[in-house]
Motif scaffolding. Structure first.
Motif, PDB file in Angstrom:
ATOM      1  N   PHE A  21      10.365  36.259 -32.622  1.00  0.00           N
ATOM      2  CA  PHE A  21      10.526  37.709 -32.653  1.00  0.00           C
ATOM      3  C   PHE A  21      10.384  38.325 -31.258  1.00  0.00           C
ATOM      4  O   PHE A  21      10.193  39.523 -31.125  1.00  0.00           O
ATOM      5  CB  PHE A  21       9.492  38.321 -33.609  1.00  0.00           C
ATOM      6  CG  PHE A  21       9.700  37.887 -35.030  1.00  0.00           C
ATOM      7  CD1 PHE A  21      10.604  38.543 -35.837  1.00  0.00           C
ATOM      8  CD2 PHE A  21       8.997  36.810 -35.549  1.00  0.00           C
ATOM      9  CE1 PHE A  21      10.807  38.141 -37.154  1.00  0.00           C
ATOM     10  CE2 PHE A  21       9.188  36.403 -36.858  1.00  0.00           C
ATOM     11  CZ  PHE A  21      10.093  37.071 -37.667  1.00  0.00           C
ATOM     12  N   SER A  22      10.490  37.516 -30.216  1.00  0.00           N
ATOM     13  CA  SER A  22      10.251  38.005 -28.848  1.00  0.00           C
ATOM     14  C   SER A  22      11.219  39.115 -28.451  1.00  0.00           C
ATOM     15  O   SER A  22      10.807  40.091 -27.806  1.00  0.00           O
ATOM     16  CB  SER A  22      10.322  36.854 -27.846  1.00  0.00           C
ATOM     17  OG  SER A  22      11.585  36.215 -27.907  1.00  0.00           O
ATOM     18  N   ASN A  23      12.486  39.007 -28.813  1.00  0.00           N
ATOM     19  CA  ASN A  23      13.452  40.056 -28.463  1.00  0.00           C
ATOM     20  C   ASN A  23      13.128  41.351 -29.185  1.00  0.00           C
ATOM     21  O   ASN A  23      13.223  42.440 -28.604  1.00  0.00           O
ATOM     22  CB  ASN A  23      14.882  39.625 -28.777  1.00  0.00           C
ATOM     23  CG  ASN A  23      15.372  38.524 -27.866  1.00  0.00           C
ATOM     24  OD1 ASN A  23      14.808  38.281 -26.811  1.00  0.00           O
ATOM     25  ND2 ASN A  23      16.419  37.846 -28.279  1.00  0.00           N
ATOM     26  N   LYS A  83       8.453  47.362 -27.550  1.00  0.00           N
ATOM     27  CA  LYS A  83       7.617  47.709 -26.401  1.00  0.00           C
ATOM     28  C   LYS A  83       8.355  48.704 -25.511  1.00  0.00           C
ATOM     29  O   LYS A  83       7.794  49.707 -25.076  1.00  0.00           O
ATOM     30  CB  LYS A  83       7.255  46.450 -25.612  1.00  0.00           C
ATOM     31  CG  LYS A  83       6.408  46.692 -24.399  1.00  0.00           C
ATOM     32  CD  LYS A  83       6.097  45.381 -23.689  1.00  0.00           C
ATOM     33  CE  LYS A  83       5.344  45.626 -22.400  1.00  0.00           C
ATOM     34  NZ  LYS A  83       5.115  44.388 -21.648  1.00  0.00           N
ATOM     35  N   GLN A  84       9.622  48.428 -25.261  1.00  0.00           N
ATOM     36  CA  GLN A  84      10.442  49.304 -24.431  1.00  0.00           C
ATOM     37  C   GLN A  84      10.607  50.677 -25.090  1.00  0.00           C
ATOM     38  O   GLN A  84      10.496  51.711 -24.446  1.00  0.00           O
ATOM     39  CB  GLN A  84      11.806  48.660 -24.197  1.00  0.00           C
ATOM     40  CG  GLN A  84      12.754  49.479 -23.362  1.00  0.00           C
ATOM     41  CD  GLN A  84      14.111  48.815 -23.235  1.00  0.00           C
ATOM     42  OE1 GLN A  84      14.331  47.704 -23.705  1.00  0.00           O
ATOM     43  NE2 GLN A  84      15.038  49.489 -22.613  1.00  0.00           N
ATOM     44  N   ASN A 142       5.381  54.619 -22.623  1.00  0.00           N
ATOM     45  CA  ASN A 142       5.534  55.812 -21.800  1.00  0.00           C
ATOM     46  C   ASN A 142       5.618  55.434 -20.318  1.00  0.00           C
ATOM     47  O   ASN A 142       5.666  56.294 -19.462  1.00  0.00           O
ATOM     48  CB  ASN A 142       4.400  56.813 -22.052  1.00  0.00           C
ATOM     49  CG  ASN A 142       3.035  56.247 -21.703  1.00  0.00           C
ATOM     50  OD1 ASN A 142       2.904  55.094 -21.307  1.00  0.00           O
ATOM     51  ND2 ASN A 142       2.002  57.061 -21.863  1.00  0.00           N
ATOM     52  N   ASN A 143       5.649  54.129 -20.034  1.00  0.00           N
ATOM     53  CA  ASN A 143       5.774  53.630 -18.671  1.00  0.00           C
ATOM     54  C   ASN A 143       7.260  53.558 -18.324  1.00  0.00           C
ATOM     55  O   ASN A 143       8.021  52.838 -18.970  1.00  0.00           O
ATOM     56  CB  ASN A 143       5.134  52.244 -18.567  1.00  0.00           C
ATOM     57  CG  ASN A 143       5.208  51.664 -17.181  1.00  0.00           C
ATOM     58  OD1 ASN A 143       6.150  51.868 -16.440  1.00  0.00           O
ATOM     59  ND2 ASN A 143       4.194  50.901 -16.823  1.00  0.00           N
ATOM     60  N   GLU A 156       5.076  40.817 -12.785  1.00  0.00           N
ATOM     61  CA  GLU A 156       4.938  40.961 -14.237  1.00  0.00           C
ATOM     62  C   GLU A 156       3.687  41.772 -14.589  1.00  0.00           C
ATOM     63  O   GLU A 156       3.690  42.519 -15.571  1.00  0.00           O
ATOM     64  CB  GLU A 156       4.923  39.595 -14.911  1.00  0.00           C
ATOM     65  CG  GLU A 156       6.301  38.957 -14.897  1.00  0.00           C
ATOM     66  CD  GLU A 156       6.342  37.554 -15.476  1.00  0.00           C
ATOM     67  OE1 GLU A 156       5.283  36.900 -15.571  1.00  0.00           O
ATOM     68  OE2 GLU A 156       7.456  37.109 -15.827  1.00  0.00           O
ATOM     69  N   ALA A 157       2.642  41.684 -13.782  1.00  0.00           N
ATOM     70  CA  ALA A 157       1.438  42.479 -14.016  1.00  0.00           C
ATOM     71  C   ALA A 157       1.708  43.970 -13.837  1.00  0.00           C
ATOM     72  O   ALA A 157       0.983  44.807 -14.359  1.00  0.00           O
ATOM     73  CB  ALA A 157       0.316  42.032 -13.078  1.00  0.00           C
ATOM     74  N   LYS A 158       2.779  44.284 -13.125  1.00  0.00           N
ATOM     75  CA  LYS A 158       3.184  45.675 -12.919  1.00  0.00           C
ATOM     76  C   LYS A 158       4.312  46.063 -13.879  1.00  0.00           C
ATOM     77  O   LYS A 158       5.033  47.016 -13.653  1.00  0.00           O
ATOM     78  CB  LYS A 158       3.592  45.891 -11.468  1.00  0.00           C
ATOM     79  CG  LYS A 158       2.440  45.658 -10.503  1.00  0.00           C
ATOM     80  CD  LYS A 158       2.819  45.945  -9.084  1.00  0.00           C
ATOM     81  CE  LYS A 158       1.685  45.670  -8.134  1.00  0.00           C
ATOM     82  NZ  LYS A 158       0.540  46.535  -8.289  1.00  0.00           N
ATOM     83  N   ASN A 159       4.443  45.289 -14.961  1.00  0.00           N
ATOM     84  CA  ASN A 159       5.423  45.527 -16.033  1.00  0.00           C
ATOM     85  C   ASN A 159       6.873  45.322 -15.612  1.00  0.00           C
ATOM     86  O   ASN A 159       7.785  45.799 -16.284  1.00  0.00           O
ATOM     87  CB  ASN A 159       5.252  46.924 -16.646  1.00  0.00           C
ATOM     88  CG  ASN A 159       3.956  47.060 -17.379  1.00  0.00           C
ATOM     89  OD1 ASN A 159       3.557  46.164 -18.108  1.00  0.00           O
ATOM     90  ND2 ASN A 159       3.277  48.161 -17.179  1.00  0.00           N
ATOM     91  N   LEU A 160       7.107  44.615 -14.519  1.00  0.00           N
ATOM     92  CA  LEU A 160       8.471  44.308 -14.112  1.00  0.00           C
ATOM     93  C   LEU A 160       8.968  43.083 -14.874  1.00  0.00           C
ATOM     94  O   LEU A 160       8.216  42.134 -15.111  1.00  0.00           O
ATOM     95  CB  LEU A 160       8.548  44.083 -12.600  1.00  0.00           C
ATOM     96  CG  LEU A 160       8.297  45.361 -11.800  1.00  0.00           C
ATOM     97  CD1 LEU A 160       7.839  45.047 -10.393  1.00  0.00           C
ATOM     98  CD2 LEU A 160       9.540  46.224 -11.778  1.00  0.00           C
ATOM     99  N   ASN A 161      10.218  43.121 -15.267  1.00  0.00           N
ATOM    100  CA  ASN A 161      10.831  42.093 -16.093  1.00  0.00           C
ATOM    101  C   ASN A 161      11.487  41.029 -15.202  1.00  0.00           C
ATOM    102  O   ASN A 161      12.670  41.112 -14.894  1.00  0.00           O
ATOM    103  CB  ASN A 161      11.868  42.750 -17.021  1.00  0.00           C
ATOM    104  CG  ASN A 161      12.562  41.773 -17.921  1.00  0.00           C
ATOM    105  OD1 ASN A 161      12.071  40.692 -18.195  1.00  0.00           O
ATOM    106  ND2 ASN A 161      13.736  42.156 -18.389  1.00  0.00           N
ATOM    107  N   VAL A 162      10.707  40.045 -14.767  1.00  0.00           N
ATOM    108  CA  VAL A 162      11.219  38.993 -13.885  1.00  0.00           C
ATOM    109  C   VAL A 162      11.958  37.964 -14.737  1.00  0.00           C
ATOM    110  O   VAL A 162      11.358  37.274 -15.551  1.00  0.00           O
ATOM    111  CB  VAL A 162      10.089  38.326 -13.073  1.00  0.00           C
ATOM    112  CG1 VAL A 162      10.646  37.238 -12.173  1.00  0.00           C
ATOM    113  CG2 VAL A 162       9.322  39.368 -12.266  1.00  0.00           C
TER     114      VAL A 162
END
Length: 94
Positions: free
Chosen positions: A10-12, A18-19, A23-24, A53-59
């Motif tokens: 269910f990751s997708n 989450k997206q 509110n980020n 990734e800790a800063k919520n960037l999608n690497v």
């Protein structure tokens, strides 16, 4: 129903929720970030992944660049549609 990613994957769906509920602005943009190491120092791209990734960037990928360069380059392939992500990368890498 079975998720497109496979049985019990269910990751997708979790990423979409989450997206959708965040509110980020970086999470909302869900921009794909690729980190390329263009130095002689091995492993720099891989070391950057958890920081980003800790800063919520999608690497989505880390790898070595085809050629070395002496300065950091941020390439925006979104035509400016992901401004929060671009700003975060500029703040991290200068």
């Amino acid at each position: 129903m079975t998720p497109a990613a496979g049985v019990d994957d269910f990751s997708n769906i979790q990423q979409f929720m989450k997206q959708l509920t965040s509110n980020n602005p970086i999470t909302q943009e869900s921009a794909k970030v690729v980190v390329l190491n263009a130095t002689d120092k091995s492993g720099l791209a891989s070391k950057s992944r958890p920081i980003l990734e800790a800063k919520n960037l999608n690497v989505t990928n880390v790898a070595d660049a085809l050629a070395n360069q002496s300065t950091t380059t941020i390439i925006d392939n979104t035509n400016g549609s992901k401004p929060a992500t671009k700003l975060a990368l500029q703040q991290i890498y200068g």
